[in-house]
Enzyme design. Sequence first.
Site, PDB file in Angstrom:
ATOM      1  N   GLY A  15      18.935  11.527   1.429  1.00 19.18           N
ATOM      2  CA  GLY A  15      17.624  11.678   0.776  1.00 19.18           C
ATOM      3  C   GLY A  15      17.741  11.494  -0.728  1.00 19.18           C
ATOM      4  NE  ARG A  76      18.753  11.297   5.587  1.00 19.25           N
ATOM      5  CZ  ARG A  76      17.607  11.623   5.010  1.00 19.25           C
ATOM      6  NH1 ARG A  76      16.512  10.954   5.283  1.00 19.25           N
ATOM      7  NH2 ARG A  76      17.537  12.635   4.169  1.00 19.25           N
ATOM      8  CG  ASP A 107      27.795  18.986   2.991  1.00 17.10           C
ATOM      9  OD1 ASP A 107      28.555  18.882   2.020  1.00 17.10           O
ATOM     10  OD2 ASP A 107      27.438  20.070   3.483  1.00 17.10           O
ATOM     11  CB  THR A 129      20.967  17.136  -1.494  1.00 10.45           C
ATOM     12  OG1 THR A 129      19.968  17.734  -0.644  1.00 10.45           O
ATOM     13  CG2 THR A 129      22.065  18.145  -1.716  1.00 10.45           C
ATOM     14  CG  ASP A 131      17.904  19.769   1.412  1.00 14.93           C
ATOM     15  OD1 ASP A 131      16.764  19.643   0.936  1.00 14.93           O
ATOM     16  OD2 ASP A 131      18.289  19.171   2.440  1.00 14.93           O
ATOM     17  CG  ASP A 133      22.144  21.301   2.102  1.00 10.74           C
ATOM     18  OD1 ASP A 133      22.347  20.517   1.161  1.00 10.74           O
ATOM     19  OD2 ASP A 133      21.785  20.918   3.227  1.00 10.74           O
ATOM     20  NE  ARG A 175      18.658  17.310   6.175  1.00 12.39           N
ATOM     21  CZ  ARG A 175      19.530  16.333   6.020  1.00 12.39           C
ATOM     22  NH1 ARG A 175      20.605  16.286   6.763  1.00 12.39           N
ATOM     23  NH2 ARG A 175      19.337  15.409   5.125  1.00 12.39           N
TER      24      ARG A 175
HETATM   25  P1  ADP Z   1      23.162  13.749   3.020  1.00 13.90           P
HETATM   26  O1  ADP Z   1      24.184  12.888   2.371  1.00 13.90           O
HETATM   27  O2  ADP Z   1      22.024  14.082   2.115  1.00 13.90           O
HETATM   28  O3  ADP Z   1      23.772  14.948   3.716  1.00 13.90           O
HETATM   29  P2  ADP Z   1      22.820  12.498   5.625  1.00 13.90           P
HETATM   30  O4  ADP Z   1      23.438  13.623   6.383  1.00 13.90           O
HETATM   31  O5  ADP Z   1      21.612  11.844   6.170  1.00 13.90           O
HETATM   32  O6  ADP Z   1      22.427  12.883   4.136  1.00 13.90           O
HETATM   33  O7  ADP Z   1      23.976  11.409   5.442  1.00 13.90           O
HETATM   34  C1  ADP Z   1      23.741  10.250   4.691  1.00 13.90           C
HETATM   35  C2  ADP Z   1      24.554   9.125   5.250  1.00 13.90           C
HETATM   36  O8  ADP Z   1      25.948   9.421   5.140  1.00 13.90           O
HETATM   37  C3  ADP Z   1      24.360   8.851   6.736  1.00 13.90           C
HETATM   38  O9  ADP Z   1      23.207   8.109   7.011  1.00 13.90           O
HETATM   39  C4  ADP Z   1      25.616   8.054   7.038  1.00 13.90           C
HETATM   40  O10 ADP Z   1      25.498   6.730   6.564  1.00 13.90           O
HETATM   41  C5  ADP Z   1      26.647   8.782   6.191  1.00 13.90           C
HETATM   42  N1  ADP Z   1      27.348   9.777   7.029  1.00 13.90           N
HETATM   43  C6  ADP Z   1      26.880  10.951   7.477  1.00 13.90           C
HETATM   44  N2  ADP Z   1      27.765  11.581   8.259  1.00 13.90           N
HETATM   45  C7  ADP Z   1      28.854  10.769   8.309  1.00 13.90           C
HETATM   46  C8  ADP Z   1      30.121  10.819   8.984  1.00 13.90           C
HETATM   47  N3  ADP Z   1      30.455  11.846   9.748  1.00 13.90           N
HETATM   48  N4  ADP Z   1      30.984   9.804   8.795  1.00 13.90           N
HETATM   49  C9  ADP Z   1      30.646   8.744   8.019  1.00 13.90           C
HETATM   50  N5  ADP Z   1      29.483   8.627   7.385  1.00 13.90           N
HETATM   51  C10 ADP Z   1      28.586   9.611   7.522  1.00 13.90           C
HETATM   52  O1  F6P Z   2      17.845  16.332   2.439  1.00 12.55           O
HETATM   53  C1  F6P Z   2      16.706  16.181   1.656  1.00 12.55           C
HETATM   54  C2  F6P Z   2      15.454  16.271   2.514  1.00 12.55           C
HETATM   55  O2  F6P Z   2      14.327  16.132   1.665  1.00 12.55           O
HETATM   56  C3  F6P Z   2      15.331  17.523   3.355  1.00 12.55           C
HETATM   57  O3  F6P Z   2      14.869  18.624   2.617  1.00 12.55           O
HETATM   58  C4  F6P Z   2      14.387  17.057   4.414  1.00 12.55           C
HETATM   59  O4  F6P Z   2      14.590  17.769   5.614  1.00 12.55           O
HETATM   60  C5  F6P Z   2      14.772  15.631   4.622  1.00 12.55           C
HETATM   61  O5  F6P Z   2      15.420  15.214   3.448  1.00 12.55           O
HETATM   62  C6  F6P Z   2      13.607  14.728   4.909  1.00 12.55           C
HETATM   63  O6  F6P Z   2      14.088  13.470   5.174  1.00 12.55           O
HETATM   64  P1  F6P Z   2      13.188  12.141   5.281  1.00 12.55           P
HETATM   65  O7  F6P Z   2      13.123  11.557   3.918  1.00 12.55           O
HETATM   66  O8  F6P Z   2      13.950  11.307   6.233  1.00 12.55           O
HETATM   67  O9  F6P Z   2      11.840  12.541   5.762  1.00 12.55           O
END
Ligand code: ADP
Ligand code: F6P
Length: 333
Positions: A15, A76, A107, A129, A131, A133, A175
Amino acid sequence: MAKEINTIGVLTSGGDAPGMNAAIRAVVRQAIVKGKKAKGIKRGYAGLLSEEIIDMDTHSVSDIISRGGTILQTARCLEFKEEEYQLQGAEICKKHGIDGLVVIGGDGSFQGAQKLANNGVNTIGVPGTIDLDIACTEYTIGFDTAVNTAMDAIDKVRDTSTSHERCSIIEVMGRGAGYIALWCGIANGAEDVLLPERYDYDEQKLVNHIIDGRKRGKQHHIIINAEGIGHSVSMAKRIEAATGIETRASILGHMQRGGNPTAKDRVYASTMGALAVDLLCEGKSNRVVGYQNGEFVDFDINEALAMHKGLDEYQVDICEALGNANYYKLHQY
Ligand code: ADP
Ligand code: F6P
């Protein structure tokens, strides 16, 4: 002796968050200051796999420090969780001469960075982020702006809630994490805050609290509901039916992710972006930047990902107590 870095790439993933642009600017400019080339990878790991890679210079990042969003755009990319694509991503970095990479995200994005590091690309994660978190850091890029945006919106809902003597449920993002909700709970003086980490789904308790407040002359009842609990609209209908008090739900949604970053987000994001470049130039890899106890620090990505973070107990307690001082006195807690 680690091989010297020549070209530093930067991408934003997950995000978007206000302040990401300030971090991109810092990475690009600090790289140039250190005599390195800078490249931007568009659309996170998706753009890496489709080789959307651009050369960046000082001018590419002019006029962006005050803007929300991310000029590199974000995505994503589920494919990137698979080994085959991680290997391909590392090969693409090598092909474009990117020997150091700064990943700005949460993360999930750090897990992608860790995989690239395992495949020979020097990577540094920067926490981005709204969040808040990420366990290894007390600060994440965008939280400060997002929580201020939510606070302003809740102030506005409160005005109309008081005029109409209503109960208002305001749903904030985060989230599964209740940080935005908790901070707004304190900053807006909410009567109830529903945190995913704590909520017991006892709606009757909420109903009793609202009725009790009304009997004591409260003109509104503000409930901040975290996205992780959700269902604010149906909750409002049930509460109105049970209390007889008009109840409305407002879901703040993506407005919390946009807007001009606060001074804190600009300054901390700039510091973290520059620090990520310094670490790469020192030959470090597979690390994430964080902020703890008043200092900017860095951790091994594996250790950072294994850390756990909980809400601050004292803040949870005072949030409840300060928003309900009379109620507490009445019930002699
Ligand atoms: P954030 O980085 O905010 O936690 P996401 O969890 O959506 O957001 O992760 C963002 C992107 O990071 C995912 O769409 C993917 O491309 C990559 N990613 C997430 N988890 C993994 C993983 N276990 N291994 C490799 N890439 C990952
Ligand atoms: O991780 C940031 C965040 O804004 C969360 O607070 C929320 O759950 C999520 O992204 C929303 O994602 P999307 O942009 O896919 O609706």
